[in-house]
Design an enzyme around this catalytic site. Structure first.
Site, PDB file in Angstrom:
ATOM      1  CG  ASP A 255      -2.039  -0.977   1.154  1.00  0.00           C
ATOM      2  OD1 ASP A 255      -2.000  -1.835   0.252  1.00  0.00           O
ATOM      3  OD2 ASP A 255      -2.950  -0.909   1.994  1.00  0.00           O
ATOM      4  CG  HIS A 306      -4.580   2.673  -0.938  1.00  0.00           C
ATOM      5  ND1 HIS A 306      -5.466   1.923  -0.190  1.00  0.00           N
ATOM      6  CD2 HIS A 306      -3.614   3.083  -0.062  1.00  0.00           C
ATOM      7  CE1 HIS A 306      -5.056   1.873   1.060  1.00  0.00           C
ATOM      8  NE2 HIS A 306      -3.937   2.582   1.170  1.00  0.00           N
ATOM      9  CG  HIS A 310      -3.912   7.056   2.202  1.00  0.00           C
ATOM     10  ND1 HIS A 310      -3.644   7.212   3.541  1.00  0.00           N
ATOM     11  CD2 HIS A 310      -3.898   5.723   1.986  1.00  0.00           C
ATOM     12  CE1 HIS A 310      -3.467   6.032   4.111  1.00  0.00           C
ATOM     13  NE2 HIS A 310      -3.620   5.105   3.179  1.00  0.00           N
ATOM     14  CG  HIS A 402       1.815   0.143   4.744  1.00  0.00           C
ATOM     15  ND1 HIS A 402       1.486  -0.849   5.632  1.00  0.00           N
ATOM     16  CD2 HIS A 402       0.659   0.832   4.488  1.00  0.00           C
ATOM     17  CE1 HIS A 402       0.195  -0.773   5.922  1.00  0.00           C
ATOM     18  NE2 HIS A 402      -0.325   0.232   5.239  1.00  0.00           N
TER      19      HIS A 402
END
Length: 422
Positions: A255, A306, A310, A402
């Site tokens: 991510d 995503h 964010h 991540h």
């Protein structure tokens, strides 16, 4: 390894692959292969996509494999579910015959009424769609559904066979209403907003009726349930969430990219331990580093949505317009760069709001979570992160990692070594 959505699982090529395995496998492996085939059949049979025109059979009817004519038919109108066609083609003519037969017997007598019941019913079945200019088959069935339910409302107090058929239709009408509400919950962000507002109005009404303490209690209960659902990445109440990979391999998801420092290193590591991953990218970062996005695709990895910015602190309580803007804008950015629309969406921190699933569905996205994580976005010790992930890591797990962190490469390499060594 890339997870295929249900539509790929149900494709003829996939079906041929699964059923050919039985013929090509030796006796020792046929039991395992047979179990995999059974799982495949269950996945296909549990798919929500079928050809029904009524909400009842769209929700509760089993899935059907597409027929060759669907390309033409579904472009113009809905088809019919196989079980729906069987039930309605029996129930509607019988209901018409019983309803008209009751009226004919009352006016013409028992013998004459029974003799005329069938021909009059056949004539009515053909004449009514002509009167209402219902040219399409699906529209004719819907017309008869409405007529039968209206007839049942007026005749539900009758006795004998008439009363039985009336209650059958009233029961089907109630079930169809429930199915319509389920479809609305699944497909419509507006419907979900109405449900949420309605629950708060109900809480306010309870407060006015029984006192403000009861109103506060109801409101707090609604808020508690809402927070428990949206803040749980694995909860299926809001819609289906993929928490386990269909394949037997471990699926690595990364991510918060792309990142100029981490993305190239992570790609090199994935090449060194030949593994494919899904990179869930933030739209604004993708727009700033389009060359990294293209490099990820060039090396055979998949890109997921995503959100555009964010908004991890507020996405869980975002409204429908902001939710659509975040998801749709990210989808457009990635498509403009790669020429391909992402298939998977992951909410920031996994916290979906009430409107994510219907909006994602309209954009052709499926929602993915994870079942293994080490909190590498906040933990700076790679050893502690790997301790949380590796001990229970098994085939089929979806690992959340991540980039844009000081330990991104070290954590990924630890997971890849574990995956390589089994």
């Amino acid at each position: 390894m890339v997870v295929d959505p249900d539509r790929d699982i149900a494709s003829p090529k996939t079906q041929t692959y699964y059923f050919d395995q039985i013929a090509r496998t030796d006796d020792a492996g046929k039991v395992e292969t047979f179990i995999r085939v059974i799982k495949f059949v269950l996945i296909v049979s549990n798919s929500n996509d079928n050809r029904a025109i009524s909400a009842l059979f769209r929700v509760f009817g089993e899935a059907e494999r597409p027929v060759s004519a669907d390309t033409q038919i579904l472009a113009e109108c809905r088809g019919m579910h196989r079980d729906e066609y069987t039930v309605l083609s029996i129930l509607i003519p019988l209901t018409v015959c019983i309803g008209l037969g009751e009226w004919l017997i009352h006016w013409l007598g028992t013998i004459t009424g029974c003799l005329f019941a069938i021909p009059v019913s056949l004539f009515t079945l053909q004449f009514l769609p002509f009167v209402f200019n219902a040219k399409r088959q699906s529209l004719q069935w819907q017309l008869w559904l409405v007529c039968c339910v209206v007839w049942a409302i007026f005749r539900h107090r009758a006795t004998g066979v008439v009363g039985i058929f009336a209650y059958i239709w009233l029961g089907m009408a109630v079930m169809n209403l429930v199915a319509s509400m389920l479809l609305g919950w699944r497909d419509s962000a507006g419907w979900r907003a109405m449900v949420l507002v309605g629950l708060h109005v109900l809480a306010a009404a309870v407060g006015f009726k029984f006192g403000w303490l009861w109103g506060i209690f109801c409101g707090a209960t609604i808020a508690g349930i809402y927070c428990g659902v949206v803040l749980n990445p694995y909860c299926q109440w809001l819609g289906p969430v993929c928490c386990k990979a269909e394949d037997e391999e471990i699926l690595i998801t990364i991510d918060d990219g792309p990142d100029p420092h981490d993305t190239p290193m992570l790609l090199d590591l994935l090449d060194r331990y030949p593994t494919k991953a899904i990179f869930f990218m933030i739209g604004e970062k993708a727009r700033d580093h389009p060359e990294l996005v293209r490099e990820v695709v060039r090396r055979g990895h998949e890109i997921g949505n995503h959100t555009l910015t964010h908004p991890q602190a507020s996405f869980w309580c975002a409204g429908p317009w902001r939710t659509r803007r975040e998801i749709e804008s990210c989808q457009q950015v990635i498509e403009e760069i790669t020429g391909t629309r992402p298939r998977w969406f992951r909410a920031p921190v996994g916290h979906r709001n009430l409107f994510v699933h219907p909006i994602a569905r309209t954009l052709g996205l499926q929602v993915m979570a994870w079942n293994r994580r080490g909190f590498d976005a906040v933990e700076k010790d790679a050893g502690k992160v790997l301790t949380r992930i590796l001990p229970h890591l098994t085939k089929g797990d979806i690992v959340l990692l991540h980039e844009a962190t000081p330990i991104a490469a070290e954590v990924l390499e630890g997971v890849l070594k574990k995956n390589l060594n089994g």
